[in-house]
Motif scaffolding. Structure first.
Motif, PDB file in Angstrom:
ATOM      1  N   SER A 213     -31.337  28.812  21.430  1.00 31.60           N
ATOM      2  CA  SER A 213     -32.665  28.809  22.024  1.00 31.60           C
ATOM      3  C   SER A 213     -33.772  28.928  20.981  1.00 31.60           C
ATOM      4  CB  SER A 213     -32.781  29.953  23.045  1.00 31.60           C
ATOM      5  OG  SER A 213     -32.588  31.208  22.398  1.00 31.60           O
ATOM      6  N   GLN A 214     -33.505  29.673  19.909  1.00 33.42           N
ATOM      7  CA  GLN A 214     -34.528  29.884  18.898  1.00 33.42           C
ATOM      8  C   GLN A 214     -34.235  29.196  17.567  1.00 33.42           C
ATOM      9  OE1 GLN A 214     -35.252  34.065  18.427  1.00 33.42           O
ATOM     10  NE2 GLN A 214     -35.574  34.428  20.605  1.00 33.42           N
ATOM     11  N   GLU A 215     -33.045  28.615  17.433  1.00 32.77           N
ATOM     12  CA  GLU A 215     -32.641  27.940  16.208  1.00 32.77           C
ATOM     13  C   GLU A 215     -32.731  28.885  15.007  1.00 32.77           C
ATOM     14  OE1 GLU A 215     -34.895  24.414  15.702  1.00 32.77           O
ATOM     15  OE2 GLU A 215     -34.718  23.791  17.782  1.00 32.77           O
ATOM     16  N   THR A 216     -32.265  30.098  15.181  1.00 32.92           N
ATOM     17  CA  THR A 216     -32.372  31.084  14.121  1.00 32.92           C
ATOM     18  C   THR A 216     -31.024  31.752  13.855  1.00 32.92           C
ATOM     19  OG1 THR A 216     -32.999  32.823  15.707  1.00 32.92           O
ATOM     20  CG2 THR A 216     -34.790  31.604  14.617  1.00 32.92           C
ATOM     21  N   LEU A 217     -30.927  32.282  12.646  1.00 32.40           N
ATOM     22  CA  LEU A 217     -29.782  33.074  12.231  1.00 32.40           C
ATOM     23  C   LEU A 217     -30.244  34.519  12.146  1.00 32.40           C
ATOM     24  CD1 LEU A 217     -26.797  32.932  11.175  1.00 32.40           C
ATOM     25  CD2 LEU A 217     -27.771  32.802   8.875  1.00 32.40           C
ATOM     26  N   GLU A 228     -35.337  51.457   4.819  1.00 31.71           N
ATOM     27  CA  GLU A 228     -35.001  51.178   6.208  1.00 31.71           C
ATOM     28  C   GLU A 228     -34.385  49.792   6.339  1.00 31.71           C
ATOM     29  OE1 GLU A 228     -38.544  51.525   8.488  1.00 31.71           O
ATOM     30  OE2 GLU A 228     -38.797  53.679   8.141  1.00 31.71           O
ATOM     31  N   TRP A 229     -33.628  49.625   7.425  1.00 30.55           N
ATOM     32  CA  TRP A 229     -33.097  48.315   7.796  1.00 30.55           C
ATOM     33  C   TRP A 229     -34.134  47.596   8.655  1.00 30.55           C
ATOM     34  CZ3 TRP A 229     -28.422  46.523   6.014  1.00 30.55           C
ATOM     35  CH2 TRP A 229     -27.563  47.468   5.451  1.00 30.55           C
ATOM     36  N   LYS A 230     -34.285  46.297   8.411  1.00 35.62           N
ATOM     37  CA  LYS A 230     -35.243  45.515   9.174  1.00 35.62           C
ATOM     38  C   LYS A 230     -34.548  44.278   9.731  1.00 35.62           C
ATOM     39  CE  LYS A 230     -39.912  43.649   9.061  1.00 35.62           C
ATOM     40  NZ  LYS A 230     -41.192  43.582   8.310  1.00 35.62           N
ATOM     41  N   GLU A 231     -34.747  44.019  11.027  1.00 33.83           N
ATOM     42  CA  GLU A 231     -34.143  42.852  11.669  1.00 33.83           C
ATOM     43  C   GLU A 231     -35.028  41.634  11.463  1.00 33.83           C
ATOM     44  OE1 GLU A 231     -32.796  43.381  15.619  1.00 33.83           O
ATOM     45  OE2 GLU A 231     -32.030  45.411  15.295  1.00 33.83           O
ATOM     46  N   ILE A 232     -34.403  40.544  11.018  1.00 34.18           N
ATOM     47  CA  ILE A 232     -35.119  39.316  10.679  1.00 34.18           C
ATOM     48  C   ILE A 232     -34.398  38.134  11.312  1.00 34.18           C
ATOM     49  CG2 ILE A 232     -35.732  37.745   8.787  1.00 34.18           C
ATOM     50  CD1 ILE A 232     -37.501  40.131   8.898  1.00 34.18           C
ATOM     51  N   ASN A 233     -35.172  37.158  11.782  1.00 39.32           N
ATOM     52  CA  ASN A 233     -34.620  35.885  12.248  1.00 39.32           C
ATOM     53  C   ASN A 233     -34.935  34.822  11.208  1.00 39.32           C
ATOM     54  OD1 ASN A 233     -33.609  36.788  14.790  1.00 39.32           O
ATOM     55  ND2 ASN A 233     -35.705  36.828  15.576  1.00 39.32           N
ATOM     56  N   LEU A 234     -33.902  34.139  10.742  1.00 40.24           N
ATOM     57  CA  LEU A 234     -34.063  33.082   9.752  1.00 40.24           C
ATOM     58  C   LEU A 234     -33.971  31.730  10.449  1.00 40.24           C
ATOM     59  CD1 LEU A 234     -34.347  32.480   6.703  1.00 40.24           C
ATOM     60  CD2 LEU A 234     -31.845  32.339   6.613  1.00 40.24           C
ATOM     61  N   ARG A 235     -35.083  30.972  10.440  1.00 39.31           N
ATOM     62  CA  ARG A 235     -35.108  29.687  11.123  1.00 39.31           C
ATOM     63  C   ARG A 235     -34.394  28.645  10.274  1.00 39.31           C
ATOM     64  NH1 ARG A 235     -38.263  28.676  15.194  1.00 39.31           N
ATOM     65  NH2 ARG A 235     -39.772  30.277  14.541  1.00 39.31           N
ATOM     66  N   VAL A 236     -33.395  27.972  10.857  1.00 36.99           N
ATOM     67  CA  VAL A 236     -32.568  26.990  10.154  1.00 36.99           C
ATOM     68  C   VAL A 236     -32.571  25.682  10.931  1.00 36.99           C
ATOM     69  CG1 VAL A 236     -31.076  28.755   9.154  1.00 36.99           C
ATOM     70  CG2 VAL A 236     -30.500  27.791  11.383  1.00 36.99           C
ATOM     71  N   PRO A 237     -32.226  24.565  10.283  1.00 41.14           N
ATOM     72  CA  PRO A 237     -32.147  23.275  10.997  1.00 41.14           C
ATOM     73  C   PRO A 237     -31.089  23.323  12.091  1.00 41.14           C
ATOM     74  CG  PRO A 237     -32.137  22.949   8.615  1.00 41.14           C
ATOM     75  CD  PRO A 237     -31.954  24.411   8.845  1.00 41.14           C
ATOM     76  N   LYS A 238     -31.495  23.093  13.327  1.00 44.20           N
ATOM     77  CA  LYS A 238     -30.599  23.273  14.468  1.00 44.20           C
ATOM     78  C   LYS A 238     -29.458  22.269  14.456  1.00 44.20           C
ATOM     79  CE  LYS A 238     -30.523  23.284  19.531  1.00 44.20           C
ATOM     80  NZ  LYS A 238     -31.333  23.131  20.765  1.00 44.20           N
ATOM     81  N   GLU A 239     -29.755  20.998  14.173  1.00 37.14           N
ATOM     82  CA  GLU A 239     -28.730  19.958  14.283  1.00 37.14           C
ATOM     83  C   GLU A 239     -27.639  20.124  13.223  1.00 37.14           C
ATOM     84  OE1 GLU A 239     -31.913  19.461  14.376  1.00 37.14           O
ATOM     85  OE2 GLU A 239     -32.169  18.850  16.476  1.00 37.14           O
ATOM     86  N   LEU A 278     -38.598  34.161   9.538  1.00 34.31           N
ATOM     87  CA  LEU A 278     -38.882  33.505   8.271  1.00 34.31           C
ATOM     88  C   LEU A 278     -38.250  32.123   8.251  1.00 34.31           C
ATOM     89  CD1 LEU A 278     -38.229  36.445   5.765  1.00 34.31           C
ATOM     90  CD2 LEU A 278     -40.419  35.713   6.732  1.00 34.31           C
ATOM     91  N   GLU A 279     -38.878  31.209   7.500  1.00 32.73           N
ATOM     92  CA  GLU A 279     -38.360  29.851   7.363  1.00 32.73           C
ATOM     93  C   GLU A 279     -37.348  29.794   6.223  1.00 32.73           C
ATOM     94  OE1 GLU A 279     -38.941  27.281   9.283  1.00 32.73           O
ATOM     95  OE2 GLU A 279     -40.429  28.316  10.568  1.00 32.73           O
ATOM     96  N   ALA A 280     -36.189  29.208   6.471  1.00 36.53           N
ATOM     97  CA  ALA A 280     -35.173  29.058   5.437  1.00 36.53           C
ATOM     98  C   ALA A 280     -35.535  27.919   4.496  1.00 36.53           C
ATOM     99  CB  ALA A 280     -33.811  28.794   6.076  1.00 36.53           C
ATOM    100  N   ARG A 281     -35.111  28.035   3.260  1.00 32.48           N
ATOM    101  CA  ARG A 281     -35.266  26.951   2.300  1.00 32.48           C
ATOM    102  C   ARG A 281     -34.134  25.946   2.514  1.00 32.48           C
ATOM    103  NH1 ARG A 281     -36.521  30.014  -3.484  1.00 32.48           N
ATOM    104  NH2 ARG A 281     -38.151  31.436  -2.720  1.00 32.48           N
ATOM    105  N   VAL A 282     -34.460  24.741   2.886  1.00 33.95           N
ATOM    106  CA  VAL A 282     -33.441  23.725   3.140  1.00 33.95           C
ATOM    107  C   VAL A 282     -33.062  23.069   1.818  1.00 33.95           C
ATOM    108  CG1 VAL A 282     -32.866  21.627   4.404  1.00 33.95           C
ATOM    109  CG2 VAL A 282     -34.374  23.345   5.447  1.00 33.95           C
TER     110      VAL A 282
END
Length: 429
Positions: A213-217, A228-239, A278-282
């Motif tokens: 749904s969010q295309e994230t890791l 502290e620990w911080k929760e992050i979503n890494l946006r990656v190419p979905k296909e 955050l946006e991943a480096r492709v």
């Protein structure tokens, strides 16, 4: 009548240059030329001045830089070193599985120049998760079993220093998935300094499957500055990015592999003020399926052609000679235009005297490691009578090193000994 000149008296001791007559610069240059840090530290009790020079926070970094410079010059000239310790050594670490419970509990240092152990840690049982240079990130199995939360230890097995991180707030997952390389430890230079106050990150992958749904890791990152620990979503190419297979640290970046897709993340972009997504480096697509590795600051893909889901292996008539097809690509991260380049394609051969070899072996990424300073030397486990081997792509030879029971072997890592051991980081109070 002129008197003859007086013959000078020779003083055999009083006018000699003494060590305490040298200035600080000259004395440190002499200390830099000692073979290793153990010898240097043994000189600390000589007097207060020597102890002060060696204890200076900049001394360890200068000692390391001097050793690197000398090693580079020796390699360039083709001459050897008078001291075998002038070059940094390394070990292979094996995480073994217990015979009583099917979980990785034991860490063994398989090859190398030192006899090391993790028995000094306070937990009853721990397993090596990942390594960074000469630091080891361990996890406590029992806290996971009882509370579903992983407690990580950062330790240096050479100095036997350790520090426990706050419990990692990850979702409880099956321990079998621990075989997937889903954790990373990375320290920001100058970690070679004797100071413990350097930045570091521990990255735990929360889910190996991509959120459709969010295309994230999903990641959980421990930030050393805030403790502290911080929760992050890494946006990656979905296909292209379907399911995480492995993570590799190279040149300060964490790379995540999924199939032929490769993305990167600078973990120090994660801090107390960054966004939760955050946006991943492709990166350029991988040239082929295979094992992602790192050596000398470059990314590698190691592959062996397969037929019927098994690695294709040829044998001689007596079934004691093995021929393994190998392919390897390299990604030079220092180039302006990134592109994968094939560096090896051929057949490596090995001989086992007095042993019958099995057909159709399957190479596993968790059981392959590359020499940290020579990408032509590949260490791997072959289920041919459970042998650990060295594959030299320059000579084409496969050399058997050690027999290991496959049912107990879970994963291998490398531990790179530094000229000056890395201090474990200090935690925020």
């Amino acid at each position: 009548m002129a008197r003859p000149p007086k013959t000078p008296k020779i003083n055999h001791g009083g006018n000699r240059t003494r060590m305490d007559g040298l200035d600080d610069h000259m004395l440190t240059q002499i200390l830099f030329r000692l073979p290793n840090c153990k010898t240097v530290l043994a000189c600390s009790p000589v007097n207060k001045r020597w102890c002060s020079l060696i204890s200076d926070p900049t001394f360890s970094a200068q000692f390391t830089n001097h050793k690197k410079k000398i090693t580079t010059l020796l390699k360039g000239s083709g001459s050897g070193s008078d001291h075998e310790d002038d070059e940094a050594h390394w070990n292979l670490i094996a995480t073994m599985q217990s015979s009583q419970q099917w979980v990785p509990l034991i860490t063994k240092f398989m090859f190398g120049f030192r006899e090391l152990s993790l028995e000094f840690l306070p937990c009853k049982t721990c397993t090596t998760t990942v390594t960074f240079k000469d630091l080891v990130l361990c996890s406590n199995y029992w806290t996971y079993q009882e509370h579903g939360r992983l407690v990580y230890y950062i330790t240096n097995p050479i100095t036997k220093q350790w520090v426990a991180l706050p419990p990692c707030p990850v979702y409880k997952h099956r321990w079998e998935q621990e075989r997937i390389k889903r954790t990373a430890l990375i320290c920001q230079q100058p970690y070679i300094d004797s100071s413990q106050h350097y930045k570091f990150r521990v990255v735990e992958v929360r889910n190996t499957c991509i959120d459709s749904s969010q295309e994230t890791l999903g990641l959980v990152v421990y930030c050393s500055e805030i403790g502290e620990w911080k929760e992050i979503n890494l946006r990656v190419p979905k296909e292209e990015f379907r399911q995480l297979e492995t993570t590799v640290v190279c040149n300060g970046i964490i790379y995540f592999k999924s199939g032929l897709s490769l993305v990167g993340l600078d973990p120090f972009d994660v801090n107390d003020t960054c966004d939760t997504t955050l946006e991943a480096r492709v990166m350029p697509p991988l040239p082929d399926f295979g094992c992602l590795q790192e050596s000398s600051g470059q990314l590698l893909i190691i592959n062996s052609p397969k037929r019927c889901s098994k690695t294709f292996v040829c044998y001689s008539e007596d079934r004691r000679v093995i021929e393994l097809e190998m392919e390897m690509w390299k990604l030079d991260l220092n180039q302006a235009r990134l592109a994968w380049e094939m560096t090896f394609r051929g057949v490596c051969k090995g001989t086992w005297k007095g042993r019958q070899l099995q057909r159709n072996i399957a190479l596993e990424g968790d059981l392959i490691e590359v020499h940290p300073y020579n990408d032509k030397l590949i260490y791997m486990f072959l289920p041919t009578k459970d042998w650990f081997v060295l594959c030299d792509t320059q000579t084409g030879y496969i050399t058997p090193l050690k027999s290991v029971h496959r049912y107990s072997l879970s994963r291998i890592h490398r531990l790179e000994h530094q000229w000056w051991p890395t201090s474990v980081p200090a935690l925020v109070q």
